[in-house]
Design a protein around this motif. Sequence first.
Motif, PDB file in Angstrom:
ATOM      1  N   ASP A 112     -15.188  17.361   3.636  1.00 20.10           N
ATOM      2  CA  ASP A 112     -14.674  17.608   4.986  1.00 20.10           C
ATOM      3  C   ASP A 112     -13.578  16.654   5.421  1.00 20.10           C
ATOM      4  OD1 ASP A 112     -16.269  15.407   5.115  1.00 20.10           O
ATOM      5  OD2 ASP A 112     -17.390  16.032   6.870  1.00 20.10           O
ATOM      6  N   SER A 113     -13.105  15.798   4.516  1.00 20.09           N
ATOM      7  CA  SER A 113     -12.073  14.839   4.894  1.00 20.09           C
ATOM      8  C   SER A 113     -11.206  14.468   3.685  1.00 20.09           C
ATOM      9  CB  SER A 113     -12.704  13.567   5.477  1.00 20.09           C
ATOM     10  OG  SER A 113     -13.463  12.911   4.485  1.00 20.09           O
ATOM     11  N   VAL A 114     -10.096  13.817   3.978  1.00 17.37           N
ATOM     12  CA  VAL A 114      -9.218  13.265   2.946  1.00 17.37           C
ATOM     13  C   VAL A 114      -8.961  11.816   3.321  1.00 17.37           C
ATOM     14  CG1 VAL A 114      -6.983  13.435   1.786  1.00 17.37           C
ATOM     15  CG2 VAL A 114      -8.132  15.514   2.582  1.00 17.37           C
ATOM     16  N   THR A 115      -9.202  10.918   2.384  1.00 21.42           N
ATOM     17  CA  THR A 115      -8.966   9.499   2.618  1.00 21.42           C
ATOM     18  C   THR A 115      -7.606   9.120   2.063  1.00 21.42           C
ATOM     19  OG1 THR A 115     -11.334   9.026   2.492  1.00 21.42           O
ATOM     20  CG2 THR A 115      -9.836   7.163   2.210  1.00 21.42           C
ATOM     21  N   LEU A 116      -6.799   8.499   2.903  1.00 31.74           N
ATOM     22  CA  LEU A 116      -5.466   8.041   2.522  1.00 31.74           C
ATOM     23  C   LEU A 116      -5.504   6.525   2.396  1.00 31.74           C
ATOM     24  CD1 LEU A 116      -5.179  10.651   4.437  1.00 31.74           C
ATOM     25  CD2 LEU A 116      -2.795  10.010   4.530  1.00 31.74           C
ATOM     26  N   SER A 117      -4.902   5.997   1.351  1.00 33.23           N
ATOM     27  CA  SER A 117      -4.778   4.542   1.216  1.00 33.23           C
ATOM     28  C   SER A 117      -3.344   4.204   0.858  1.00 33.23           C
ATOM     29  CB  SER A 117      -5.761   4.002   0.167  1.00 33.23           C
ATOM     30  OG  SER A 117      -5.520   4.582  -1.090  1.00 33.23           O
ATOM     31  N   TRP A 118      -2.908   3.046   1.322  1.00 36.45           N
ATOM     32  CA  TRP A 118      -1.530   2.613   1.128  1.00 36.45           C
ATOM     33  C   TRP A 118      -1.476   1.103   1.243  1.00 36.45           C
ATOM     34  CZ3 TRP A 118      -3.579   4.789   5.447  1.00 36.45           C
ATOM     35  CH2 TRP A 118      -3.485   4.072   6.631  1.00 36.45           C
ATOM     36  N   GLN A 119      -0.314   0.547   0.965  1.00 35.23           N
ATOM     37  CA  GLN A 119      -0.097  -0.887   1.115  1.00 35.23           C
ATOM     38  C   GLN A 119       0.971  -1.104   2.181  1.00 35.23           C
ATOM     39  OE1 GLN A 119       0.727  -2.988  -2.491  1.00 35.23           O
ATOM     40  NE2 GLN A 119       0.476  -4.957  -1.535  1.00 35.23           N
ATOM     41  N   GLU A 120       0.639  -1.923   3.166  1.00 37.88           N
ATOM     42  CA  GLU A 120       1.584  -2.252   4.233  1.00 37.88           C
ATOM     43  C   GLU A 120       2.655  -3.190   3.692  1.00 37.88           C
ATOM     44  OE1 GLU A 120       1.762  -0.988   7.135  1.00 37.88           O
ATOM     45  OE2 GLU A 120      -0.210  -0.125   7.506  1.00 37.88           O
ATOM     46  N   SER A 121       3.749  -3.326   4.420  1.00 34.62           N
ATOM     47  CA  SER A 121       4.857  -4.179   3.973  1.00 34.62           C
ATOM     48  C   SER A 121       4.444  -5.643   3.848  1.00 34.62           C
ATOM     49  CB  SER A 121       6.048  -4.039   4.919  1.00 34.62           C
ATOM     50  OG  SER A 121       5.659  -4.386   6.237  1.00 34.62           O
ATOM     51  N   ASN A 122       3.398  -6.053   4.580  1.00 35.40           N
ATOM     52  CA  ASN A 122       2.933  -7.446   4.492  1.00 35.40           C
ATOM     53  C   ASN A 122       1.884  -7.635   3.392  1.00 35.40           C
ATOM     54  OD1 ASN A 122       0.635  -6.271   5.530  1.00 35.40           O
ATOM     55  ND2 ASN A 122       0.601  -7.465   7.416  1.00 35.40           N
ATOM     56  N   GLY A 123       1.633  -6.579   2.597  1.00 37.48           N
ATOM     57  CA  GLY A 123       0.685  -6.664   1.497  1.00 37.48           C
ATOM     58  C   GLY A 123      -0.730  -6.243   1.857  1.00 37.48           C
ATOM     59  N   ALA A 124      -1.001  -6.034   3.139  1.00 35.90           N
ATOM     60  CA  ALA A 124      -2.338  -5.617   3.567  1.00 35.90           C
ATOM     61  C   ALA A 124      -2.599  -4.176   3.132  1.00 35.90           C
ATOM     62  CB  ALA A 124      -2.465  -5.725   5.090  1.00 35.90           C
ATOM     63  N   ALA A 125      -3.853  -3.901   2.821  1.00 36.26           N
ATOM     64  CA  ALA A 125      -4.247  -2.546   2.435  1.00 36.26           C
ATOM     65  C   ALA A 125      -4.493  -1.708   3.678  1.00 36.26           C
ATOM     66  CB  ALA A 125      -5.505  -2.594   1.581  1.00 36.26           C
ATOM     67  N   GLY A 126      -4.004  -0.472   3.663  1.00 39.55           N
ATOM     68  CA  GLY A 126      -4.262   0.475   4.740  1.00 39.55           C
ATOM     69  C   GLY A 126      -5.199   1.551   4.238  1.00 39.55           C
ATOM     70  N   LEU A 127      -6.089   2.014   5.099  1.00 39.88           N
ATOM     71  CA  LEU A 127      -7.067   3.027   4.718  1.00 39.88           C
ATOM     72  C   LEU A 127      -7.402   3.866   5.939  1.00 39.88           C
ATOM     73  CD1 LEU A 127      -8.964   3.891   2.340  1.00 39.88           C
ATOM     74  CD2 LEU A 127     -10.682   2.433   3.396  1.00 39.88           C
TER      75      LEU A 127
END
Length: 79
Positions: free
Chosen positions: A43-58
Amino acid sequence: MTQHDTTPTPRHATIQGHVTYREGDGMPITIRKGPVELLYDTDSVTLSWQESNGAAGLAALPRDEFERYVREGLIALKT
């Protein structure tokens, strides 16, 4: 006996427009434009990425909201 890896294979996409998610009942948070990794659930899609400061986004988006972003061209799926 052979063991099978049941870990879902991530897909990739690019955020191309204004895409947001919410943490709980909070205000919408913008996901920055650029590459993201996708993991699909029922029922969902998880997106992950890396911010410009190196922090992980989720962020987890409801499946219908994610599909709307794709239809509107705000998220481009990689083939």
